[in-house]
Design an enzyme around this catalytic site. Structure first.
Site, mmCIF file in Angstrom:
data_model
loop_
_atom_site.group_PDB
_atom_site.id
_atom_site.type_symbol
_atom_site.label_atom_id
_atom_site.label_comp_id
_atom_site.label_asym_id
_atom_site.label_seq_id
_atom_site.Cartn_x
_atom_site.Cartn_y
_atom_site.Cartn_z
ATOM 1 N N ASP A 1 52.118 59.909 19.379
ATOM 2 C CA ASP A 1 50.636 60.011 19.260
ATOM 3 C C ASP A 1 51.030 60.779 17.282
ATOM 4 O O ASP A 1 50.366 60.908 16.391
ATOM 5 C CB ASP A 1 49.522 60.993 19.623
ATOM 6 C CG ASP A 1 48.985 59.643 20.662
ATOM 7 O OD1 ASP A 1 48.898 58.882 20.262
ATOM 8 O OD2 ASP A 1 48.079 60.502 21.579
ATOM 9 N N GLU B 1 53.507 52.687 18.442
ATOM 10 C CA GLU B 1 54.464 52.316 19.075
ATOM 11 C C GLU B 1 56.374 51.768 18.310
ATOM 12 O O GLU B 1 56.871 52.272 19.685
ATOM 13 C CB GLU B 1 53.841 50.296 19.052
ATOM 14 C CG GLU B 1 53.195 50.645 20.428
ATOM 15 C CD GLU B 1 53.050 50.533 21.735
ATOM 16 O OE1 GLU B 1 54.117 50.989 22.035
ATOM 17 O OE2 GLU B 1 51.860 51.038 22.363
#
Ligand SMILES: [Zn+2]
Length: 412
Positions: free
Chosen positions: A358, A277
């Site tokens: 990611d 995030e």
């Protein structure tokens, strides 16, 4: 253009859109029983895998029923001049264009919500219940409905009233005013979503002191990220499915973790999800998404301004007296092929962003905890491990688990 031709184009768009959607669903369903990719063989054990197979097949069948119902309802409504009928009802109350538009959309929205409620009821209390996901009580279900209506009336009604008013005094230039209004509104909602909207539906509490908070703070410090607002939300009030998201920016930025996520994952895995995030934030995805949606809105409103005044739009839906709200409905359907394309581009962009987030988590924290958290989240939501490529291309906002796994493993 001739209203009759326009009518047939509208019907054709609805049918073609439905057929394309069903072809994709069927293609996807044909691959439900494909062998699991070897890298993901540890996600499910045999029983869980069989359960996930039953779940996705049941969801697929249910999707066919609901979408068929809604397409037949829409077609029937158009063919039998339903919009003209509702327009008449609204005009019986008042001559004021703003009020007519509000009553008109009020009836359409609430009517369609009532007609589709049995389906969402079945989805929640039969399907989700059967697979152990549902935690929603009947009371919460109805309260959610009422709160949703309340928000739609206040926010949706307010924006609609202003836009019709802009159209009254600015004519075709209304789109500038509407664009500024919608842009300011989306920035405002993005900023204060967590403070204004979420409390209507959920309880949020700051993450308590303890080893998890310490681990998160240590990580945030290591990447130079000020994170004062970490909240736990009671997602378990509705479902066992877990999630985490980022909202706001500047001083208002906060990370919200579902209590179900905290329960299901180890602390390292939670930090990895959080690192993902933070990656979205650091790579400016929040701002880019917001800008992209503001630009799309501007484009849509500009296009709307070119057509909304044309009497043919209203006449195509069987309404003799042209009006902004009927023009808006006809335009909405005619525009849907374009919105399919912009939606596709947004999904494409979103999948790119997921890889970037990611990679950020991998480079600043580690691939292993993120991989194991993704696998656990997949397992706990009984997600499909073998989606069809075309389906992913059209509908997925995230890469598949296999794609994310391979990306995270790359270079290790
Ligand atoms: Zn993400």
């Amino acid at each position: 253009m001739n209203p009759k031709t326009l009518f047939y184009i509208i019907i054709a768009i609805i049918i073609i859109d439905f057929i394309i959607d069903k072809i994709l669903d069927t293609l996807n369903a044909k691959h439900f029983d494909d062998p699991i990719p070897q890298e993901l063989s540890d996600v499910y054990n045999k029983d869980e895998y069989e359960k996930s197979q039953r779940y996705k097949k049941e969801r697929y069948r249910f999707g066919i029923i609901t979408s068929t119902f809604s397409v037949l309802l829409t077609l029937g409504f158009i063919i039998f001049d339903g919009f003209a009928w509702v327009d008449d009802i609204a005009r019986n109350f008042t001559d004021n264009a703003i009020l007519v538009a509000l009553i008109f959309f009020g009836i359409i929205m609430i009517g369609s919500d009532i007609l589709t409620t049995p389906f969402s009821w079945y989805s929640t209390f039969v399907i989700e219940e059967k697979y152990g996901f549902n935690k929603t009580t009947k009371k919460t279900f109805f309260l959610d409905k009422i709160k949703g209506w309340f928000m739609m009336i206040i926010l949706g009604g307010g924006i609609l009233a202003l836009i019709v008013w802009f159209y009254q005094f600015a004519g075709n230039d209304f789109w500038w005013y509407a664009w500024i209004l919608v842009a300011v509104f989306s920035i405002f909602i993005n900023m204060f979503y967590a403070k204004l909207i979420v409390p209507l539906f959920n309880k949020q509490s700051p993450l308590e002191e303890g080893s998890l908070r310490t681990k998160i703070e240590t990580y945030a410090k290591s990447v130079g990220f000020t994170l004062d607002n970490i909240f736990i939300i009671d997602g378990s009030k509705r479902s066992t499915k877990a999630n985490a998201y980022f909202s706001g920016f500047g001083k208002e930025k906060r990370i919200t973790l579902f209590d179900t996520l905290v329960k299901d994952l180890e602390e390292e895995e939670i930090v990895a999800v959080l690192a993902h995030e933070v990656g979205h934030y650091k790579k400016n995805h929040i701002i880019v998404n917001l800008l992209a949606s503001i630009l799309t809105t501007g484009f849509t409103l500009w296009l709307l301004s070119l057509f909304v005044g044309s009497p043919a739009l209203s006449q195509a839906l069987g309404v003799e007296e042209p009006s902004f709200h009927i023009g808006l409905i006809a335009f909405g359907i005619l525009y849907s092929p374009i919105s399919e394309i912009t939606g596709l581009l947004m999904n494409y962009l979103s999948r790119k962003f997921e890889y970037q987030a990611d990679n950020y988590a991998k480079n600043t924290y580690g691939a292993a905890p993120l991989i194991s958290s993704l696998k656990k989240l997949t397992k706990n939501s009984l997600s499909n491990l073998t989606p069809h490529k075309a389906y992913v291309f059209m509908h997925y906002s995230h890469p598949t688990l296999l794609q994310r796994f391979r990306n995270l493993k790359r270079g290790l």
